[in-house]
Write a protein that holds these residues in place. Structure first.
Motif, PDB file in Angstrom:
ATOM      1  N   ALA A   1       0.710  -1.316   0.024  1.00  0.00           N
ATOM      2  CA  ALA A   1      -0.093   0.086  -0.149  1.00  0.00           C
ATOM      3  C   ALA A   1       0.803   1.269  -0.024  1.00  0.00           C
ATOM      4  N   ARG A   2       2.021   1.191   0.495  1.00  0.00           N
ATOM      5  CA  ARG A   2       3.116   2.367   0.472  1.00  0.00           C
ATOM      6  C   ARG A   2       4.023   2.344  -0.726  1.00  0.00           C
ATOM      7  N   SER A   3       3.681   1.706  -1.801  1.00  0.00           N
ATOM      8  CA  SER A   3       4.396   1.515  -3.090  1.00  0.00           C
ATOM      9  C   SER A   3       5.752   0.860  -2.827  1.00  0.00           C
ATOM     10  N   ASN A   4       5.932   0.106  -1.832  1.00  0.00           N
ATOM     11  CA  ASN A   4       7.254  -0.587  -1.571  1.00  0.00           C
ATOM     12  C   ASN A   4       7.205  -1.764  -2.156  1.00  0.00           C
ATOM     13  N   TYR A   5       8.345  -2.530  -2.673  1.00  0.00           N
ATOM     14  CA  TYR A   5       8.297  -3.962  -3.337  1.00  0.00           C
ATOM     15  C   TYR A   5       7.770  -4.806  -2.158  1.00  0.00           C
ATOM     16  N   LYS A   6       6.673  -5.535  -2.478  1.00  0.00           N
ATOM     17  CA  LYS A   6       5.993  -6.556  -1.391  1.00  0.00           C
ATOM     18  C   LYS A   6       6.907  -7.792  -1.222  1.00  0.00           C
ATOM     19  N   ALA A   7       7.295  -8.011  -0.321  1.00  0.00           N
ATOM     20  CA  ALA A   7       8.269  -9.179   0.256  1.00  0.00           C
ATOM     21  C   ALA A   7       8.104  -9.335   1.605  1.00  0.00           C
ATOM     22  N   GLU A   8       7.533 -10.424   2.246  1.00  0.00           N
ATOM     23  CA  GLU A   8       7.310 -10.520   3.653  1.00  0.00           C
ATOM     24  C   GLU A   8       8.820 -10.485   4.323  1.00  0.00           C
ATOM     25  N   TYR A   9       8.541  -9.917   5.535  1.00  0.00           N
ATOM     26  CA  TYR A   9       9.587  -9.679   6.410  1.00  0.00           C
ATOM     27  C   TYR A   9      10.034 -11.032   7.006  1.00  0.00           C
ATOM     28  N   GLY A  10      11.340 -11.566   6.962  1.00  0.00           N
ATOM     29  CA  GLY A  10      11.727 -12.645   7.395  1.00  0.00           C
ATOM     30  C   GLY A  10      11.862 -13.640   6.227  1.00  0.00           C
TER      31      GLY A  10
ATOM     32  N   LYS B   1      19.450 -13.247  12.594  1.00  0.00           N
ATOM     33  CA  LYS B   1      19.117 -12.704  13.833  1.00  0.00           C
ATOM     34  C   LYS B   1      17.596 -13.139  14.210  1.00  0.00           C
ATOM     35  N   ASN B   2      17.452 -13.660  15.122  1.00  0.00           N
ATOM     36  CA  ASN B   2      16.120 -14.023  15.490  1.00  0.00           C
ATOM     37  C   ASN B   2      15.415 -13.081  16.401  1.00  0.00           C
TER      38      ASN B   2
ATOM     39  N   GLU C   1      19.882 -10.818   6.073  1.00  0.00           N
ATOM     40  CA  GLU C   1      18.630 -11.748   6.466  1.00  0.00           C
ATOM     41  C   GLU C   1      18.437 -12.150   5.032  1.00  0.00           C
ATOM     42  N   ALA C   2      18.283 -11.304   3.894  1.00  0.00           N
ATOM     43  CA  ALA C   2      17.604 -11.767   2.797  1.00  0.00           C
ATOM     44  C   ALA C   2      18.816 -12.572   1.950  1.00  0.00           C
TER      45      ALA C   2
END
Length: 487
Positions: free
Chosen positions: A420-429, A478-479, A460-461
């Motif tokens: 919704a904020r125009s960022n590239y959609k990719a789930e955190y984690g 990092k957990n 992390e990516a």
């Protein structure tokens, strides 16, 4: 950790600055480092607090009490190893990070927190000086190829981690030099570019391939990304926020990042057509963040006639606000070294009009004072204060209003989903987009944020890419509690 009574014996000491009248004559770093004995004392201030909240404050989960203890004991080599185990580039964060770790330091509840950022900087500088930081190319290559789009801190961190896993890594940068906003968006007086160059030399020696002047989706066909086994998009949030105000098209209304980038390029002999200069001008910087501060420092170095700063939000309190208690990031007034060099700061002020002459050149700004009306359950309302209109002389207005998100070119051409904020959609984690072998990290995924967050996301990516390519990964992660785990 450290000395049990260290925080009782030693007061916090930070690096000092060269006098303002001297430092505004050049674009070099001007901090005066503490000597080894004093840095050792600062490491000794790290108390045995039981639960070190600095871990949770740091997006990287840096092992802060551990490397502070090594400094306290004079074990600098071990301190460097601990620091680099979670942070690929402490020389960047040690200079540029706002240090959320310090704001969550337990000692900060009762007195000045441990000077974590400065200790971090001194550790890495000692490590480079002693020759401890050497290329560590992987012993075995997996045969898998990965592309990194963008060479800012997220892209560089992802590249180094994937290279360590044995994959062949190619980094694409659209500018003429590697580094992203670290290169041209951060003024040289905050971080000299040799700091970037020495680290890039290490990465190249480790086998990472860098290709500059490659703008993916413009002069590099996105279809060519398909030849890689995996792609990590780290292009940043570079869409600059404008100001929809009458007269904003005047000659003299300039985006802050253009102003800063031009100055750095000129400093290093790059060709810049029609450089925007603040020399002998009345400069108004609109926006009170770090970029606005950088514009203040650069304008003073140009020799501006006057420098004024506008901020639409209220003036923060001088001390931590009760609304942001420890260990949260505090609502608190920040006075940078650039502010100390000379600026008139104004809060709760809104620009109503840019005034231009018959030739379209900016001559003044019209403003009005504002206040914020807070209604529970509703968005804050901006209210103009009647009778507070004012006209300010202005030859150069610098818009330091932040960024709205990443550019959409790559997403549009690849068919990637956006949030919704125009960022590239990719789930955190997970960091995986709707196309399985394409991942996103850093500001391009999360929006405009901190360098330390970019490095964290890049690391992390990279681990998620490694799992995608190999089915498992030995890269650290990092957990949620901030501990370092290797799965």
């Amino acid at each position: 950790m450290g000395k049990v009574t260290g925080f009782k014996e030693f007061e916090r000491q930070d690096e000092s600055y060269a006098p303002a009248k001297e430092r505004i004559k050049h674009y070099k770093e001007f901090t005066v480092p503490l000597n080894d004995a004093e840095i050792t004392k600062q490491g000794s201030r790290c108390m045995d607090c039981g639960i070190p909240f600095c871990h949770s404050g740091c997006p990287l989960g840096n092992l802060i009490p551990d490397f502070n203890h090594m400094v306290h004991q004079g074990e600098w080599h071990k301190a460097s190893w601990l620091l680099h185990s979670t942070n690929n580039f402490p020389e960047f964060t040690g200079r540029l990070c706002p240090a959320p770790c310090e704001k969550s330091c337990v000692l900060g509840i009762i007195e000045d927190p441990v000077s974590i950022e400065n200790i971090e900087k001194q550790i890495v500088e000692r490590a480079f000086k002693e020759g401890w930081i050497k290329p560590q190319p992987p012993k075995i290559r997996t045969g898998k190829t990965t592309a990194i789009v963008g060479s800012g801190p997220a892209g560089l961190a992802a590249a180094q981690q994937l290279n360590r896993a044995g994959h062949t890594v190619t980094v694409f940068e659209r500018d003429d030099e590697v580094g992203g906003l670290l290169r041209y968006g951060i003024p040289n007086f905050k971080m000299e570019k040799g700091v970037i160059d020495r680290r890039i030399a290490i990465l190249k020696a480790e086998g990472i391939i860098f290709k500059t002047n490659v703008n993916v989706g413009v002069n590099y066909d996105v279809e060519d990304l398909k030849k890689f086994d995996a792609v990590v998009l780290c292009g940043g949030a570079t869409e600059r926020r404008g100001l929809p105000t009458p007269g904003a098209d005047a000659d003299g209304v300039v985006q802050a990042m253009d102003f800063l980038t031009q100055q750095t390029k000129v400093l290093f002999g790059k060709e810049v057509k029609d450089q925007v200069l603040a020399t002998d001008k009345h400069v108004i910087v609109i926006g009170g963040g770090d970029t606005g501060s950088d514009c203040v420092g650069t304008s003073n170095r140009h020799g501006a006639k006057s420098v004024v700063n506008f901020e639409i939000m209220p003036k923060p309190p001088g001390h931590r606000s009760p609304t942001t208690p420890w260990p949260f990031w505090p609502l608190q007034l920040k006075t940078s070294s650039s502010h100390e060099e000379g600026v008139e700061r104004n809060w709760l002020i809104n620009t109503k009009e840019f005034i231009k002459d018959a030739n379209g050149k900016l001559t003044a700004l019209k403003t009005v004072n504002v206040e914020w009306k807070m209604v529970p359950g509703e968005r804050p309302q901006l209210i103009e204060v009647a009778g507070t209109e004012k006209t300010w002389p202005c030859d150069l207005a610098l818009l330091a209003l932040g960024f709205t998100g990443p550019e959409s070119t790559i997403a549009d051409k690849l068919g990637l989903e956006k949030d919704a904020r125009s960022n590239y959609k990719a789930e955190y984690g997970k960091y995986q987009t709707n196309i399985p072998n394409i991942f996103a990290a850093g500001d391009m995924r999360r929006g405009q944020s901190l360098i330390v967050w970019a490095i964290s996301e890049g690391r992390e990516a990279a681990r998620q890419v490694d799992i995608y390519l190999m089915g498992k990964s030995d890269l650290p992660s990092k957990n949620e509690t901030g501990d370092l785990v290797a799965l």
